[in-house]
Scaffold this motif. Structure first.
Motif, short mmCIF file in Angstrom:
data_model
loop_
_atom_site.label_atom_id
_atom_site.label_comp_id
_atom_site.label_asym_id
_atom_site.label_seq_id
_atom_site.Cartn_x
_atom_site.Cartn_y
_atom_site.Cartn_z
N ALA A 152 0.84 -1.20 0.00
CA ALA A 152 0.00 0.00 0.00
C ALA A 152 0.87 1.25 0.00
CB ALA A 152 -0.93 0.00 1.22
N TYR A 153 1.96 1.22 0.76
CA TYR A 153 2.90 2.35 0.79
C TYR A 153 3.46 2.60 -0.61
CZ TYR A 153 7.03 5.12 1.85
OH TYR A 153 7.97 6.10 1.87
N ASN A 154 3.89 1.54 -1.25
CA ASN A 154 4.44 1.67 -2.62
C ASN A 154 3.39 2.26 -3.56
OD1 ASN A 154 6.92 0.67 -1.86
ND2 ASN A 154 6.43 -1.43 -2.44
N ALA A 155 2.15 1.77 -3.43
CA ALA A 155 1.09 2.23 -4.33
C ALA A 155 0.77 3.70 -4.10
CB ALA A 155 -0.17 1.39 -4.11
N VAL A 156 0.65 4.12 -2.85
CA VAL A 156 0.24 5.50 -2.56
C VAL A 156 1.41 6.47 -2.66
CG1 VAL A 156 -0.69 7.04 -0.76
CG2 VAL A 156 -1.71 4.79 -1.12
N VAL A 157 2.49 6.19 -1.97
CA VAL A 157 3.59 7.14 -1.87
C VAL A 157 4.49 7.13 -3.11
CG1 VAL A 157 5.62 7.81 -0.51
CG2 VAL A 157 3.54 7.03 0.64
N LEU A 158 4.88 5.96 -3.57
CA LEU A 158 5.82 5.88 -4.68
C LEU A 158 5.15 5.98 -6.05
CD1 LEU A 158 8.19 3.08 -3.32
CD2 LEU A 158 8.42 5.56 -3.09
N GLN A 159 3.98 5.36 -6.19
CA GLN A 159 3.31 5.36 -7.50
C GLN A 159 2.21 6.41 -7.61
OE1 GLN A 159 2.06 1.30 -7.95
NE2 GLN A 159 4.15 0.51 -7.83
N GLY A 160 1.87 7.07 -6.49
CA GLY A 160 0.92 8.17 -6.52
C GLY A 160 -0.55 7.77 -6.68
N GLU A 161 -0.89 6.54 -6.34
CA GLU A 161 -2.30 6.13 -6.42
C GLU A 161 -3.12 6.84 -5.35
OE1 GLU A 161 -3.48 2.00 -6.95
OE2 GLU A 161 -1.39 1.50 -7.45
N ASP A 162 -4.41 6.94 -5.60
CA ASP A 162 -5.33 7.60 -4.68
C ASP A 162 -5.50 6.74 -3.42
OD1 ASP A 162 -7.30 9.59 -3.96
OD2 ASP A 162 -8.81 8.04 -4.37
N VAL A 163 -5.44 7.38 -2.25
CA VAL A 163 -5.58 6.67 -0.96
C VAL A 163 -6.92 5.94 -0.89
CG1 VAL A 163 -5.78 6.99 1.54
CG2 VAL A 163 -4.03 8.22 0.29
N ASP A 164 -8.00 6.60 -1.33
CA ASP A 164 -9.32 5.97 -1.27
C ASP A 164 -9.36 4.70 -2.11
OD1 ASP A 164 -10.23 7.98 0.37
OD2 ASP A 164 -11.20 9.12 -1.23
N GLU A 165 -8.75 4.75 -3.27
CA GLU A 165 -8.73 3.59 -4.19
C GLU A 165 -7.95 2.43 -3.57
OE1 GLU A 165 -10.21 1.78 -7.16
OE2 GLU A 165 -10.69 3.90 -6.91
N VAL A 166 -6.78 2.72 -3.00
CA VAL A 166 -5.95 1.67 -2.37
C VAL A 166 -6.66 1.12 -1.14
CG1 VAL A 166 -3.72 1.19 -1.27
CG2 VAL A 166 -3.82 2.67 -3.30
N ALA A 167 -7.28 2.00 -0.37
CA ALA A 167 -8.02 1.56 0.82
C ALA A 167 -9.14 0.60 0.42
CB ALA A 167 -8.58 2.76 1.58
N ARG A 168 -9.85 0.94 -0.64
CA ARG A 168 -10.93 0.07 -1.13
C ARG A 168 -10.38 -1.30 -1.53
NH1 ARG A 168 -13.78 4.10 -2.84
NH2 ARG A 168 -12.61 4.49 -4.75
N ARG A 169 -9.22 -1.30 -2.18
CA ARG A 169 -8.59 -2.55 -2.62
C ARG A 169 -8.27 -3.47 -1.43
NH1 ARG A 169 -4.74 -0.84 -6.45
NH2 ARG A 169 -3.17 -0.49 -4.85
N TYR A 170 -7.84 -2.87 -0.32
CA TYR A 170 -7.50 -3.65 0.87
C TYR A 170 -8.65 -3.78 1.87
CZ TYR A 170 -2.71 -3.76 -0.70
OH TYR A 170 -1.57 -4.00 -1.42
N ARG A 171 -9.80 -3.27 1.47
CA ARG A 171 -11.02 -3.34 2.30
C ARG A 171 -10.82 -2.73 3.69
NH1 ARG A 171 -11.60 -8.86 -0.03
NH2 ARG A 171 -13.18 -8.66 -1.65
N VAL A 172 -10.22 -1.54 3.71
CA VAL A 172 -10.06 -0.78 4.95
C VAL A 172 -10.53 0.64 4.70
CG1 VAL A 172 -8.12 -2.16 5.84
CG2 VAL A 172 -7.66 -0.12 4.46
N HIS A 173 -10.78 1.36 5.76
CA HIS A 173 -11.17 2.76 5.64
C HIS A 173 -9.93 3.58 5.26
CE1 HIS A 173 -12.71 6.72 6.71
NE2 HIS A 173 -13.91 6.18 6.63
#
Length: 191
Positions: A152-173
């Motif tokens: 998730a860190y790599n996706a959000v911080v390094l690749q710039g993905e949206d936090v909401d989108e990554v959170a949804r992928r991992y089923r967390v708020h």
């Protein structure tokens, strides 16, 4: 300064006759709960009585267990009454908080309840300490494991993905994900 009686039976099949007869001899009025367990807080008759009592009034029950099933419940109710300057009488146990002896008996019961709560707390703390010593993790299971946090860190911080989108992928708020990411940055486990 009214004396108000409270009668209760747990099931519809039980009868209030004995309680009502005893209470009507000493009370100005009697309120009842028919078919209501003492372990529930939803006792319409009791709620009505407690709201109607004024300073100087007395709540009267036939027996202590008619007011509450547990000692803790009884003590909470009577402490609230005491703060409002309302007396309490139990006919069967001969407890009357207007007298010194009645207050003594009731405070002895309260002290025993407090002692019981302390013992429970001590046993709980000892159990938690023993579990920690065995290496057990206490509390709720983390919503994300270490691999998921790194991903998730790599996706959000390094690749710039949206936090909401990554959170949804991992089923967390999203706040949960943000909290995990912040913890990784602070502890230096991000890289």
């Amino acid at each position: 300064m009214a004396k108000v009686g409270y009668a209760r039976v747990s099931t519809e099949d039980q009868r209030l006759d004995l309680q009502l007869a005893a209470l009507r001899n000493v009370c100005d009025r009697v309120v009842e709960d028919q078919g209501v367990s003492g372990s529930t807080n939803k006792r319409p008759g009791l709620i009505s009585v407690l709201r109607s009592l004024r300073s100087g009034d007395t709540l009267v029950v036939w027996r202590l267990d008619r007011l509450g099933r547990s000692l803790r419940d009884l003590i909470q109710i009577t402490e609230k009454l005491s703060r409002r300057k309302i007396e309490f009488v139990s006919l069967t146990e001969n407890i009357d908080t207007a007298s010194a002896g009645g207050r003594l008996v009731f405070h002895m019961l309260a002290a025993m309840a407090e002692f019981e709560r302390c013992l429970i707390r001590e046993r709980t703390c000892a159990g938690l300490e023993a579990a920690r010593a065995r290496g057990q993790r206490l509390g709720r299971r983390p919503s994300l494991n270490e691999d998921e946090c790194r991903s998730a860190y790599n996706a959000v911080v390094l690749q710039g993905e949206d936090v909401d989108e990554v959170a949804r992928r991992y089923r967390v708020h999203p706040r949960t994900l943000t909290r995990h990411l912040r913890r990784m940055i602070i502890t230096g486990t991000a890289g």
